[in-house]
Design an enzyme around this catalytic site. Sequence first.
Site, short mmCIF file in Angstrom:
data_model
loop_
_atom_site.label_atom_id
_atom_site.label_comp_id
_atom_site.label_asym_id
_atom_site.label_seq_id
_atom_site.Cartn_x
_atom_site.Cartn_y
_atom_site.Cartn_z
N HIS A 71 -6.02 1.89 -3.58
CA HIS A 71 -5.18 1.51 -2.55
C HIS A 71 -4.76 0.14 -3.11
O HIS A 71 -5.27 -0.63 -3.86
CB HIS A 71 -5.74 1.54 -1.45
CG HIS A 71 -6.77 0.61 -1.00
ND1 HIS A 71 -7.06 -0.30 -0.31
CD2 HIS A 71 -8.32 0.90 -1.63
CE1 HIS A 71 -8.22 -1.00 -0.40
NE2 HIS A 71 -8.85 -0.32 -1.19
N HIS B 189 -2.67 1.28 7.14
CA HIS B 189 -2.84 0.99 5.65
C HIS B 189 -2.97 2.25 4.85
O HIS B 189 -3.49 3.17 5.70
CB HIS B 189 -4.13 0.12 5.42
CG HIS B 189 -4.49 -0.16 3.94
ND1 HIS B 189 -3.68 -0.79 3.31
CD2 HIS B 189 -5.40 0.10 3.31
CE1 HIS B 189 -4.19 -0.74 2.13
NE2 HIS B 189 -5.34 -0.28 2.08
N CYS C 183 0.66 -0.99 0.19
CA CYS C 183 0.01 -0.07 -0.09
C CYS C 183 0.88 1.29 -0.17
O CYS C 183 0.47 2.22 -1.01
CB CYS C 183 -0.88 0.00 1.15
SG CYS C 183 -0.24 -0.07 2.98
#
Length: 176
Positions: A142, A130, A79
């Site tokens: 993402h 994240h 990510c």
Amino acid sequence: MLRLILFIVFVLSSSTTFAFENIIPEEWGSDPVFTFKSSPPPTHILKEGNLKQRIMDEYAQWKGTRYLWGGNSHNGIDCSAFTRRVIHTVAHLNLPRTAAEQSHTGYPVQQEQLKPGDLVFFMTKPNVRHVGVFVGNDQFIHASSSRGVMLSHLSGSYWQEHYLTARRMAPVRGMS
């Protein structure tokens, strides 16, 4: 001294726009040198709509790429490497390598004030962050650990339960 002043006047009067790049640490795989770029313009002079389109164009290049922890290529990406690549490509800004480090760059922005290009952060497990790039219309892109590079809705219950913060890397002209 006169040469320096003449050089500065020449550069400022030149029709070419130059952006002074940040230094990229060696551990990120690039030579730590100063470079000049003539196009495209940096984020702070991009219009919001243009920035969103450039982000979505970049997303189209990565969509479906599998998630790979520590990965940084089309063979697999995590990510924070994904957000780092997107922001560098569309805005010529260099982000730190990890989501934790990225969450301390730029400045905080309220979820209700998000604009395309803002980074959104989540705490998915204890001490596990994240990150994604907000694109507008309640959506962000993402690198999902289960589904690879994808588009998700920020208002989804999972994302709202794990939402941590959002950061803006640079102001965008025409945005208030």
